[in-house]
Design a protein around this motif. Structure first.
Motif, PDB file in Angstrom:
ATOM      1  N   THR A   1      78.577  88.805  75.845  1.00  0.00           N
ATOM      2  CA  THR A   1      79.832  89.542  75.981  1.00  0.00           C
ATOM      3  C   THR A   1      80.756  88.886  76.992  1.00  0.00           C
ATOM      4  OG1 THR A   1      78.695  91.606  75.445  1.00  0.00           O
ATOM      5  CG2 THR A   1      80.852  91.790  76.474  1.00  0.00           C
ATOM      6  N   MET A   2      82.029  88.898  76.675  1.00  0.00           N
ATOM      7  CA  MET A   2      83.067  88.395  77.569  1.00  0.00           C
ATOM      8  C   MET A   2      83.955  89.564  77.967  1.00  0.00           C
ATOM      9  SD  MET A   2      86.059  85.609  76.760  1.00  0.00           S
ATOM     10  CE  MET A   2      86.647  86.554  75.339  1.00  0.00           C
ATOM     11  N   TYR A   3      84.500  89.514  79.184  1.00  0.00           N
ATOM     12  CA  TYR A   3      85.325  90.595  79.683  1.00  0.00           C
ATOM     13  C   TYR A   3      86.667  90.049  80.178  1.00  0.00           C
ATOM     14  CZ  TYR A   3      80.774  92.873  79.812  1.00  0.00           C
ATOM     15  OH  TYR A   3      79.543  93.365  79.477  1.00  0.00           O
ATOM     16  N   LEU A   4      87.646  90.917  80.191  1.00  0.00           N
ATOM     17  CA  LEU A   4      88.929  90.606  80.811  1.00  0.00           C
ATOM     18  C   LEU A   4      89.340  91.822  81.641  1.00  0.00           C
ATOM     19  CD1 LEU A   4      91.193  88.453  81.013  1.00  0.00           C
ATOM     20  CD2 LEU A   4      92.427  89.777  79.285  1.00  0.00           C
ATOM     21  N   GLN A   5      89.212  91.682  82.945  1.00  0.00           N
ATOM     22  CA  GLN A   5      89.656  92.734  83.855  1.00  0.00           C
ATOM     23  C   GLN A   5      91.143  92.541  84.110  1.00  0.00           C
ATOM     24  OE1 GLN A   5      87.953  95.420  85.327  1.00  0.00           O
ATOM     25  NE2 GLN A   5      90.036  95.970  85.942  1.00  0.00           N
ATOM     26  N   MET A   6      91.926  93.533  83.764  1.00  0.00           N
ATOM     27  CA  MET A   6      93.382  93.438  83.892  1.00  0.00           C
ATOM     28  C   MET A   6      93.857  94.457  84.916  1.00  0.00           C
ATOM     29  SD  MET A   6      94.467  92.970  79.887  1.00  0.00           S
ATOM     30  CE  MET A   6      94.055  94.655  79.452  1.00  0.00           C
ATOM     31  N   ASN A   7      94.412  93.969  85.999  1.00  0.00           N
ATOM     32  CA  ASN A   7      94.920  94.828  87.078  1.00  0.00           C
ATOM     33  C   ASN A   7      96.438  94.731  87.159  1.00  0.00           C
ATOM     34  OD1 ASN A   7      92.230  95.458  87.779  1.00  0.00           O
ATOM     35  ND2 ASN A   7      92.113  93.702  89.158  1.00  0.00           N
ATOM     36  N   SER A   8      97.023  95.716  87.797  1.00  0.00           N
ATOM     37  CA  SER A   8      98.480  95.741  88.000  1.00  0.00           C
ATOM     38  C   SER A   8      99.223  95.486  86.693  1.00  0.00           C
ATOM     39  CB  SER A   8      98.882  94.706  89.048  1.00  0.00           C
ATOM     40  OG  SER A   8      98.236  94.947  90.281  1.00  0.00           O
ATOM     41  N   LEU A   9      98.837  96.195  85.662  1.00  0.00           N
ATOM     42  CA  LEU A   9      99.453  95.992  84.352  1.00  0.00           C
ATOM     43  C   LEU A   9     100.929  96.358  84.384  1.00  0.00           C
ATOM     44  CD1 LEU A   9      96.517  97.275  82.184  1.00  0.00           C
ATOM     45  CD2 LEU A   9      97.577  95.016  81.960  1.00  0.00           C
ATOM     46  N   GLN A  10     101.699  95.576  83.633  1.00  0.00           N
ATOM     47  CA  GLN A  10     103.139  95.770  83.551  1.00  0.00           C
ATOM     48  C   GLN A  10     103.550  95.948  82.095  1.00  0.00           C
ATOM     49  OE1 GLN A  10     104.987  96.113  86.369  1.00  0.00           O
ATOM     50  NE2 GLN A  10     102.990  95.935  87.381  1.00  0.00           N
ATOM     51  N   PRO A  11     104.696  96.550  81.833  1.00  0.00           N
ATOM     52  CA  PRO A  11     105.126  96.734  80.439  1.00  0.00           C
ATOM     53  C   PRO A  11     105.141  95.431  79.637  1.00  0.00           C
ATOM     54  CG  PRO A  11     106.471  98.070  81.877  1.00  0.00           C
ATOM     55  CD  PRO A  11     105.593  97.238  82.781  1.00  0.00           C
ATOM     56  N   GLU A  12     105.432  94.322  80.292  1.00  0.00           N
ATOM     57  CA  GLU A  12     105.449  93.038  79.572  1.00  0.00           C
ATOM     58  C   GLU A  12     104.059  92.560  79.161  1.00  0.00           C
ATOM     59  OE1 GLU A  12     106.860  93.726  82.483  1.00  0.00           O
ATOM     60  OE2 GLU A  12     106.521  92.136  83.975  1.00  0.00           O
ATOM     61  N   ASP A  13     103.017  93.252  79.635  1.00  0.00           N
ATOM     62  CA  ASP A  13     101.652  92.938  79.199  1.00  0.00           C
ATOM     63  C   ASP A  13     101.305  93.631  77.881  1.00  0.00           C
ATOM     64  OD1 ASP A  13     100.715  93.182  82.631  1.00  0.00           O
ATOM     65  OD2 ASP A  13     100.930  91.329  81.467  1.00  0.00           O
ATOM     66  N   THR A  14     102.208  94.476  77.407  1.00  0.00           N
ATOM     67  CA  THR A  14     101.977  95.167  76.143  1.00  0.00           C
ATOM     68  C   THR A  14     101.850  94.165  75.008  1.00  0.00           C
ATOM     69  OG1 THR A  14     103.111  97.180  76.835  1.00  0.00           O
ATOM     70  CG2 THR A  14     102.961  96.771  74.465  1.00  0.00           C
TER      71      THR A  14
ATOM     72  N   CYS B   1      84.566  91.753  74.760  1.00  0.00           N
ATOM     73  CA  CYS B   1      84.434  91.054  73.480  1.00  0.00           C
ATOM     74  C   CYS B   1      82.966  90.731  73.288  1.00  0.00           C
ATOM     75  CB  CYS B   1      85.270  89.778  73.464  1.00  0.00           C
ATOM     76  SG  CYS B   1      85.014  88.774  71.973  1.00  0.00           S
ATOM     77  N   ALA B   2      82.372  91.322  72.282  1.00  0.00           N
ATOM     78  CA  ALA B   2      80.967  91.094  71.987  1.00  0.00           C
ATOM     79  C   ALA B   2      80.844  90.073  70.867  1.00  0.00           C
ATOM     80  CB  ALA B   2      80.299  92.399  71.591  1.00  0.00           C
ATOM     81  N   ALA B   3      80.058  89.038  71.102  1.00  0.00           N
ATOM     82  CA  ALA B   3      79.843  87.981  70.114  1.00  0.00           C
ATOM     83  C   ALA B   3      78.489  88.151  69.444  1.00  0.00           C
ATOM     84  CB  ALA B   3      79.914  86.615  70.785  1.00  0.00           C
ATOM     85  N   SER B   4      78.462  87.857  68.158  1.00  0.00           N
ATOM     86  CA  SER B   4      77.233  88.060  67.399  1.00  0.00           C
ATOM     87  C   SER B   4      76.283  86.871  67.470  1.00  0.00           C
ATOM     88  CB  SER B   4      77.560  88.337  65.924  1.00  0.00           C
ATOM     89  OG  SER B   4      78.230  87.220  65.353  1.00  0.00           O
ATOM     90  N   GLU B   5      76.776  85.727  68.042  1.00  0.00           N
ATOM     91  CA  GLU B   5      75.950  84.532  68.057  1.00  0.00           C
ATOM     92  C   GLU B   5      75.806  83.986  69.472  1.00  0.00           C
ATOM     93  OE1 GLU B   5      75.126  84.516  63.993  1.00  0.00           O
ATOM     94  OE2 GLU B   5      74.301  83.329  65.628  1.00  0.00           O
ATOM     95  N   ARG B   6      74.824  83.164  69.685  1.00  0.00           N
ATOM     96  CA  ARG B   6      74.568  82.576  70.993  1.00  0.00           C
ATOM     97  C   ARG B   6      75.186  81.186  71.099  1.00  0.00           C
ATOM     98  NH1 ARG B   6      69.981  84.461  73.678  1.00  0.00           N
ATOM     99  NH2 ARG B   6      70.756  83.127  75.351  1.00  0.00           N
TER     100      ARG B   6
END
Length: 124
Positions: free
Chosen positions: A78-91, A22-27
């Motif tokens: 920028t903010m990140y979200l590392q998602m591991n072991s994804l499951q169908p319920e994460d859809t 997620c890229a933010a345009s402001e500081r």
């Protein structure tokens, strides 16, 4: 006006990983808390994770069980979200949110700015 632009969604198999950005345009003088929410079809938007601007304070939804990691890159706004072991319920559609606040909020109404969302689809 703060603009938030998400990227990194896609279609994966159960057990795979994805990293959302997620890229933010402001500081920091505009926003100092950023978070991720998600919304599946027919369900309400739910909290996933949030982080303070410097990255020292993080909050996670209990259901994640350590599978996701939120982080910040102050130099890149920028903010990140590392998602591991994804499951169908994460859809869901994953939304980036931001606010200027003295607490790391866990509810959608605490956030002022929102991105357009990025779709994550996990198949079994």
């Amino acid at each position: 006006q703060v603009q938030l632009i998400e990227s990194g969604g896609g279609s994966v198999q159960a057990g795979d990983s994805l990293k959302l950005s997620c890229a933010a345009s402001e500081r920091t003088f505009i926003i100092n808390i950023m978070g991720w929410f998600r919304q599946a079809p027919g369900k309400e938007r739910e909290f996933v994770a949030a982080v303070s601007w410097a990255g020292y304070i993080t909050e996670y939804a209990d259901f994640l069980k350590g599978r996701f990691t939120i982080s910040r890159d102050g130099a890149e706004n920028t903010m990140y979200l590392q998602m591991n072991s994804l499951q169908p319920e994460d859809t869901a559609t994953y939304y980036c949110a931001a606010v200027q606040s003295n607490r790391v909020g866990r509810t959608a109404d605490e956030y002022t700015y929102w991105g357009q969302g990025t779709q994550v689809t996990v198949s079994s």
